[in-house]
Design a protein around this motif. Sequence first.
Motif, PDB file in Angstrom:
ATOM      1  N   ILE A 108       0.561  -3.531  -4.224  1.00 27.46           N
ATOM      2  CA  ILE A 108       1.426  -4.375  -3.395  1.00 27.46           C
ATOM      3  C   ILE A 108       2.308  -3.499  -2.507  1.00 27.46           C
ATOM      4  O   ILE A 108       2.422  -3.717  -1.296  1.00 27.46           O
ATOM      5  CB  ILE A 108       2.303  -5.284  -4.281  1.00 27.46           C
ATOM      6  N   LEU A 109       2.916  -2.466  -3.131  1.00 27.12           N
ATOM      7  CA  LEU A 109       3.764  -1.555  -2.362  1.00 27.12           C
ATOM      8  C   LEU A 109       2.950  -0.855  -1.281  1.00 27.12           C
ATOM      9  O   LEU A 109       3.367  -0.762  -0.121  1.00 27.12           O
ATOM     10  CB  LEU A 109       4.407  -0.532  -3.302  1.00 27.12           C
ATOM     11  N   PHE A 110       1.767  -0.366  -1.672  1.00 23.16           N
ATOM     12  CA  PHE A 110       0.880   0.333  -0.733  1.00 23.16           C
ATOM     13  C   PHE A 110       0.566  -0.563   0.460  1.00 23.16           C
ATOM     14  O   PHE A 110       0.682  -0.150   1.624  1.00 23.16           O
ATOM     15  CB  PHE A 110      -0.399   0.729  -1.473  1.00 23.16           C
ATOM     16  N   SER A 111       0.199  -1.821   0.185  1.00 17.03           N
ATOM     17  CA  SER A 111      -0.160  -2.736   1.267  1.00 17.03           C
ATOM     18  C   SER A 111       1.049  -3.060   2.132  1.00 17.03           C
ATOM     19  O   SER A 111       0.931  -3.181   3.355  1.00 17.03           O
ATOM     20  CB  SER A 111      -0.726  -4.035   0.703  1.00 17.03           C
ATOM     21  N   ALA A 112       2.225  -3.193   1.487  1.00 17.87           N
ATOM     22  CA  ALA A 112       3.432  -3.516   2.243  1.00 17.87           C
ATOM     23  C   ALA A 112       3.760  -2.399   3.224  1.00 17.87           C
ATOM     24  O   ALA A 112       4.075  -2.644   4.393  1.00 17.87           O
ATOM     25  CB  ALA A 112       4.598  -3.754   1.293  1.00 17.87           C
ATOM     26  N   GLY A 125      -0.151  11.478   1.336  1.00 18.16           N
ATOM     27  CA  GLY A 125       0.380  11.447  -0.023  1.00 18.16           C
ATOM     28  C   GLY A 125       0.391  10.045  -0.598  1.00 18.16           C
ATOM     29  O   GLY A 125       0.103   9.842  -1.782  1.00 18.16           O
ATOM     30  N   GLU A 126       0.727   9.076   0.243  1.00 10.46           N
ATOM     31  CA  GLU A 126       0.772   7.698  -0.231  1.00 10.46           C
ATOM     32  C   GLU A 126      -0.617   7.239  -0.682  1.00 10.46           C
ATOM     33  O   GLU A 126      -0.785   6.673  -1.764  1.00 10.46           O
ATOM     34  CB  GLU A 126       1.302   6.788   0.874  1.00 10.46           C
ATOM     35  N   SER A 160       6.153   8.951  -1.072  1.00  9.96           N
ATOM     36  CA  SER A 160       5.533   8.946   0.254  1.00  9.96           C
ATOM     37  C   SER A 160       5.719   7.592   0.922  1.00  9.96           C
ATOM     38  O   SER A 160       6.047   7.515   2.111  1.00  9.96           O
ATOM     39  CB  SER A 160       4.050   9.260   0.138  1.00  9.96           C
ATOM     40  N   GLY A 161       5.526   6.521   0.147  1.00 10.77           N
ATOM     41  CA  GLY A 161       5.619   5.175   0.711  1.00 10.77           C
ATOM     42  C   GLY A 161       7.002   4.898   1.273  1.00 10.77           C
ATOM     43  O   GLY A 161       7.130   4.424   2.408  1.00 10.77           O
ATOM     44  N   VAL A 162       8.051   5.214   0.502  1.00 10.02           N
ATOM     45  CA  VAL A 162       9.416   4.924   0.960  1.00 10.02           C
ATOM     46  C   VAL A 162       9.772   5.795   2.157  1.00 10.02           C
ATOM     47  O   VAL A 162      10.408   5.326   3.112  1.00 10.02           O
ATOM     48  CB  VAL A 162      10.415   5.113  -0.198  1.00 10.02           C
ATOM     49  N   LEU A 173      10.802   4.135   5.697  1.00 11.89           N
ATOM     50  CA  LEU A 173      12.076   4.381   6.364  1.00 11.89           C
ATOM     51  C   LEU A 173      11.855   5.105   7.686  1.00 11.89           C
ATOM     52  O   LEU A 173      12.591   4.874   8.655  1.00 11.89           O
ATOM     53  CB  LEU A 173      13.008   5.187   5.449  1.00 11.89           C
ATOM     54  N   ALA A 174      10.830   5.974   7.749  1.00 11.93           N
ATOM     55  CA  ALA A 174      10.553   6.688   8.989  1.00 11.93           C
ATOM     56  C   ALA A 174      10.204   5.708  10.094  1.00 11.93           C
ATOM     57  O   ALA A 174      10.645   5.856  11.236  1.00 11.93           O
ATOM     58  CB  ALA A 174       9.416   7.680   8.775  1.00 11.93           C
ATOM     59  N   ARG A 175       9.414   4.679   9.765  1.00 10.82           N
ATOM     60  CA  ARG A 175       9.035   3.690  10.776  1.00 10.82           C
ATOM     61  C   ARG A 175      10.246   2.917  11.257  1.00 10.82           C
ATOM     62  O   ARG A 175      10.397   2.643  12.451  1.00 10.82           O
ATOM     63  CB  ARG A 175       7.993   2.722  10.201  1.00 10.82           C
TER      64      ARG A 175
END
Lengths: 272, 93
Positions: free
Chosen positions: A73-77, A169-170, A223-225, A229-231
């Motif tokens: 879910i996190l990955f897709s988000a 990494g994600e 990596s995801g966070v 945040l980078a976006r």
Amino acid sequence: MSARVRLWVFLAGAAGFAVLFAVACFGLPAFGTVHHPYGVRAVHASLSHHTANVIASVNFDLRAFDTLGEETILFSAVLGTVVLLRQARDEHRKDPEPAVVHPRVRRFALLMLPLALLVGLYVIAHGQVSPGGGFQGGVVAATALHLLYIAADYRALERVRPLTLYEVGEAAGEAAYVITGLAAVLAGSAFLANVLPFGTFATLSSGGTVPVLNAAVGLEVVSGVVVLLARFLDQAVEIEEPGADDGSPGGAGSGPDNGDDGDDGDDERERA
Amino acid sequence: MTDVLIVVALLLVAGAATAAVLNRDPVRQALVLSFLGLALALLFTFLQAPDVALSQLAVGSAVTPLMILLTVRKVRRRPGDGDGADQRAGRER
């Protein structure tokens, strides 16, 4: 459907939910008593697999498949955010101007940065022993990196943050989780079953696959966070809409090419 | 003792959540949300759920408010809008 009918439909649904919820609540075991049918079994399973942190055992051993879903879910988000917040064709980038940071803020943030990063990595690594784990430690470590934005500058943050690496990494974190599960199948057991040696109780090497899965989730979450945040930072700090720095009230209809000359130095670099 | 701490944390959560609802300015709401995250983390700690408290602390009081602030900044910076830090929340263009 008129507003009146809609209200009645809502009230009927709400009343039905209230009744069912009340019945369900009365069926629950009392709060804080000694009788824990699920807890007793979970603790027993956790101890037999040498995982001191029972929560980690539930998340990454007894219900590891569940956690795979949550990780996905996190990955897709994050993936959805990357697609939605990409630079559009009529937008252009503008380098943000460096901002002045109060020396005390800078000193404090630079002091906290390694400390917070270390805490994050500690929480990931000790997920099988003490409270925490891949998700919690990952978010702490990723947030710690952004102290650099507060302490120094957006450009300093960009320098320690090669975004491609974090995007890889994600995906690698997500893949590592699935591969660990498939490795259990190859070892002759079920998908995501705990097949590694359980190790010594309450040490870093205990818990079998639990620390491995924790590390995978940790990598994915850090990596995801960071990517997420980078976006958002890109959108808020760097990417300009056409005519964004026009300044005049009627600027909506101006051409898309007037962006780079209107450098009127408004507080673009105001801290978020 | 624990019961007292739980009640205090519950009151803090209720107060912060009410303040978040009553605030009309998204920037201020984000800051109140950050405090709400902190109060929730305290409540989870007192309820003996340190795992959840740790997630709440990082996500609820740092990442989510930051994302709201960045979004508000992006949305407000429109042609003719200026930076608009002190504009009303629901102002329509």
